[in-house]
Design a protein around this motif. Structure first.
Motif, PDB file in Angstrom:
ATOM      1  N   HIS A 193       0.760  -1.179  -0.065  1.00  0.00           N
ATOM      2  CA  HIS A 193       0.043  -0.021   0.186  1.00  0.00           C
ATOM      3  C   HIS A 193       0.823   1.428  -0.015  1.00  0.00           C
ATOM      4  N   PRO A 194       1.720   1.539   0.893  1.00  0.00           N
ATOM      5  CA  PRO A 194       2.668   2.515   0.581  1.00  0.00           C
ATOM      6  C   PRO A 194       3.312   2.752  -0.671  1.00  0.00           C
ATOM      7  N   PHE A 195       3.865   1.336  -1.239  1.00  0.00           N
ATOM      8  CA  PHE A 195       4.420   1.470  -2.614  1.00  0.00           C
ATOM      9  C   PHE A 195       3.357   2.205  -3.458  1.00  0.00           C
ATOM     10  N   LEU A 196       2.270   1.913  -3.438  1.00  0.00           N
ATOM     11  CA  LEU A 196       0.995   2.463  -4.297  1.00  0.00           C
ATOM     12  C   LEU A 196       0.367   3.646  -4.085  1.00  0.00           C
ATOM     13  N   ARG A 197       0.737   3.949  -2.726  1.00  0.00           N
ATOM     14  CA  ARG A 197       0.211   5.053  -2.060  1.00  0.00           C
ATOM     15  C   ARG A 197      -1.425   5.006  -1.820  1.00  0.00           C
ATOM     16  N   ILE A 198      -1.790   3.943  -1.627  1.00  0.00           N
ATOM     17  CA  ILE A 198      -3.179   3.500  -1.294  1.00  0.00           C
ATOM     18  C   ILE A 198      -3.244   3.263   0.160  1.00  0.00           C
ATOM     19  N   GLY A 199      -4.477   3.103   0.821  1.00  0.00           N
ATOM     20  CA  GLY A 199      -4.690   2.598   2.110  1.00  0.00           C
ATOM     21  C   GLY A 199      -6.123   2.011   2.370  1.00  0.00           C
ATOM     22  N   PHE A 200      -6.222   1.346   3.657  1.00  0.00           N
ATOM     23  CA  PHE A 200      -7.444   0.975   3.949  1.00  0.00           C
ATOM     24  C   PHE A 200      -7.398   0.755   5.547  1.00  0.00           C
ATOM     25  N   GLU A 201      -8.842   1.028   5.886  1.00  0.00           N
ATOM     26  CA  GLU A 201      -9.024   0.649   7.555  1.00  0.00           C
ATOM     27  C   GLU A 201      -9.928  -0.477   7.707  1.00  0.00           C
ATOM     28  N   ALA A 202      -9.972  -1.182   8.575  1.00  0.00           N
ATOM     29  CA  ALA A 202     -10.881  -2.272   9.010  1.00  0.00           C
ATOM     30  C   ALA A 202     -11.053  -2.289  10.595  1.00  0.00           C
ATOM     31  N   TRP A 203     -11.876  -2.903  11.063  1.00  0.00           N
ATOM     32  CA  TRP A 203     -12.170  -3.205  12.369  1.00  0.00           C
ATOM     33  C   TRP A 203     -11.059  -3.474  13.323  1.00  0.00           C
ATOM     34  N   TRP A 204      -9.989  -4.166  12.798  1.00  0.00           N
ATOM     35  CA  TRP A 204      -8.937  -4.479  13.804  1.00  0.00           C
ATOM     36  C   TRP A 204      -7.814  -3.263  13.485  1.00  0.00           C
ATOM     37  N   THR A 205      -8.025  -2.415  12.578  1.00  0.00           N
ATOM     38  CA  THR A 205      -7.002  -1.237  12.398  1.00  0.00           C
ATOM     39  C   THR A 205      -7.438   0.015  12.780  1.00  0.00           C
ATOM     40  N   LYS A 206      -8.631   0.280  13.172  1.00  0.00           N
ATOM     41  CA  LYS A 206      -9.121   1.615  13.526  1.00  0.00           C
ATOM     42  C   LYS A 206     -10.426   1.038  14.484  1.00  0.00           C
ATOM     43  N   LYS A 207     -10.191   1.756  15.679  1.00  0.00           N
ATOM     44  CA  LYS A 207     -11.256   1.369  16.584  1.00  0.00           C
ATOM     45  C   LYS A 207     -12.592   2.218  16.339  1.00  0.00           C
ATOM     46  N   GLY A 208     -13.837   1.380  16.653  1.00  0.00           N
ATOM     47  CA  GLY A 208     -15.007   2.081  16.301  1.00  0.00           C
ATOM     48  C   GLY A 208     -15.420   1.479  14.888  1.00  0.00           C
ATOM     49  N   LEU A 209     -14.781   0.992  14.026  1.00  0.00           N
ATOM     50  CA  LEU A 209     -15.321   0.291  12.615  1.00  0.00           C
ATOM     51  C   LEU A 209     -15.994  -0.853  12.974  1.00  0.00           C
ATOM     52  N   PRO A 210     -17.127  -1.045  12.081  1.00  0.00           N
ATOM     53  CA  PRO A 210     -17.828  -2.103  12.267  1.00  0.00           C
ATOM     54  C   PRO A 210     -17.152  -3.196  11.398  1.00  0.00           C
ATOM     55  N   GLN A 211     -17.382  -4.513  11.761  1.00  0.00           N
ATOM     56  CA  GLN A 211     -16.727  -5.607  10.798  1.00  0.00           C
ATOM     57  C   GLN A 211     -17.357  -5.638   9.535  1.00  0.00           C
ATOM     58  N   SER A 212     -18.672  -5.083   9.182  1.00  0.00           N
ATOM     59  CA  SER A 212     -19.143  -5.096   8.144  1.00  0.00           C
ATOM     60  C   SER A 212     -20.405  -4.160   8.057  1.00  0.00           C
ATOM     61  N   THR A 213     -20.538  -3.781   6.820  1.00  0.00           N
ATOM     62  CA  THR A 213     -21.780  -2.982   6.542  1.00  0.00           C
ATOM     63  C   THR A 213     -22.537  -3.157   5.086  1.00  0.00           C
ATOM     64  N   PHE A 214     -23.636  -3.204   4.927  1.00  0.00           N
ATOM     65  CA  PHE A 214     -24.568  -3.193   3.830  1.00  0.00           C
ATOM     66  C   PHE A 214     -24.900  -1.431   3.429  1.00  0.00           C
ATOM     67  N   HIS A 215     -24.589  -0.654   4.326  1.00  0.00           N
ATOM     68  CA  HIS A 215     -24.876   0.965   4.205  1.00  0.00           C
ATOM     69  C   HIS A 215     -24.222   1.641   3.351  1.00  0.00           C
ATOM     70  N   ILE A 216     -24.425   1.944   2.185  1.00  0.00           N
ATOM     71  CA  ILE A 216     -23.398   2.700   1.479  1.00  0.00           C
ATOM     72  C   ILE A 216     -24.254   3.874   0.666  1.00  0.00           C
ATOM     73  N   ARG A 217     -23.552   4.709   0.216  1.00  0.00           N
ATOM     74  CA  ARG A 217     -24.261   5.895  -0.652  1.00  0.00           C
ATOM     75  C   ARG A 217     -23.196   6.354  -1.643  1.00  0.00           C
ATOM     76  N   THR A 218     -23.649   6.697  -2.956  1.00  0.00           N
ATOM     77  CA  THR A 218     -22.757   7.665  -3.663  1.00  0.00           C
ATOM     78  C   THR A 218     -22.682   8.929  -3.142  1.00  0.00           C
ATOM     79  N   VAL A 219     -21.383   9.333  -3.220  1.00  0.00           N
ATOM     80  CA  VAL A 219     -21.200  10.861  -2.566  1.00  0.00           C
ATOM     81  C   VAL A 219     -21.809  11.985  -3.467  1.00  0.00           C
ATOM     82  N   PRO A 220     -22.602  12.519  -2.626  1.00  0.00           N
ATOM     83  CA  PRO A 220     -23.302  13.854  -3.354  1.00  0.00           C
ATOM     84  C   PRO A 220     -22.473  14.473  -4.228  1.00  0.00           C
ATOM     85  N   GLY A 221     -22.899  14.706  -5.248  1.00  0.00           N
ATOM     86  CA  GLY A 221     -22.482  15.252  -6.494  1.00  0.00           C
ATOM     87  C   GLY A 221     -21.794  14.279  -7.453  1.00  0.00           C
TER      88      GLY A 221
END
Length: 310
Positions: free
Chosen positions: A75-103
């Motif tokens: 990820h640093p080599f490609l300059r991308i990144g991610f977070e998940a429930w074990w990397t960031k406190k408070g994140l759910p393990q999964s979700t079905f709730h998504i939305r296209t960003v306004p605009g």
């Protein structure tokens, strides 16, 4: 078109502006440097998967392939990144709730909702001057954004971009495909000399139909049997508890015909199926269509006549 690492390293983004770099989790190490160079030259790299570029496949000294989790390197080599429930406190393990960003709908992105997401894109490996554009957001139970499921990475010193996506559209095998696969796996492995094969797993781990890890069992969480259970029972009833593989009688690549002997009574059983859904074959004049496995008792004194149908 499929490309070798050497072909990718020479790929001109003016001629081929989009390259699918990752469709699941991993990448072969030989493709890593050419993938980044393609973006540097102006190409758009598609990074799709539960966590794209999470796993690196590499050649070991003995020539076999190895695999390791390598997001901290890739990820640093490609300059991308991610977070998940074990990397960031408070994140759910999964979700079905998504939305296209306004605009974004004005840019041609359709409104999305109710798609399964378990990992969330982030800009944490960007360098100064790079940009991160959210396209589809993932939401928690309070309808608050918790990360992105689709986002565009652009860079101050690379001419191209990386489109990251963690939306899980692929639902895996159907129950019919699962049932068919379990029989064919056992038959091929026994014929190949494998003495023990263990199903992963007996019972579903959970009840979420969108989560792969919840659905590998041959019985459901409440122990009700799935089609794979009945397929397993059909196979073991036909072949007995410890079948002996006798001979491969396959008449053509599109037809598999494996002959076994039951140890309980010495009866011979032919397992036959087509390798394609539209395939067909004849066994002693009877037609068999499709990829379903057929278990046919045969006379040990005469070889069955097996013909692949065009």
């Amino acid at each position: 078109m499929k490309l070798t690492p050497e072909e990718l390293s020479k790929l001109d983004p003016q001629e081929v502006p989009v390259y699918i770099g990752c469709e699941n989790l991993g990448i072969e190490e030989d493709y890593l440097e050419p993938s980044r160079k393609y973006v540097e030259k102006g190409g758009i790299l598609l990074a799709f998967g539960q966590v794209p570029y999470y796993v690196k496949n590499y050649r070991q000294p003995n020539g076999t392939w190895g695999q390791k989790d390598a997001a901290g390197e890739l990820h640093p080599f490609l300059r991308i990144g991610f977070e998940a429930w074990w990397t960031k406190k408070g994140l759910p393990q999964s979700t079905f709730h998504i939305r296209t960003v306004p605009g974004m709908t004005q840019e041609g992105i359709k409104e999305l909702g109710d798609v399964y997401v378990t990992r969330f894109l982030s800009p944490k490996n960007l360098q100064p001057g790079d940009t991160y554009t959210p396209i589809v957001q993932a939401l928690n139970g309070r309808n608050e954004p918790i990360g992105e499921a689709l986002a565009l990475y652009t860079f101050h010193d690379w001419k191209g971009a990386i489109l990251g996506c963690t939306l899980l559209f692929d639902s895996g095998l159907s129950e019919e495909e699962h049932a068919n696969m379990i029989q064919r796996n056992y038959l091929e492995y026994i014929a190949g000399g494998v003495s023990k094969l263990f199903v992963y797993n007996l019972r579903n781990k959970g009840t979420n139909l969108a989560e792969r890890e919840d659905n590998f069992g041959i019985v459901r969480r409440d122990f009700s049997p799935k089609k794979a259970f009945f397929a397993y029972r059909e196979m073991t009833t036909a072949l007995g508890s410890d079948p002996e593989f006798l001979k491969d009688l396959s008449p053509a690549p599109q037809v598999r015909a494996l002959l076994f002997r039951r140890t309980e009574d010495g009866r011979q059983i032919l397992a036959v199926w087509n390798t394609t859904a539209d395939g067909s074959c004849e066994v002693n004049g009877k037609l068999y269509n499709g990829t379903r496995v057929n278990f046919i008792p045969v006379d040990s004194g005469a070889a069955p006549k097996i013909t692949a149908r065009p």
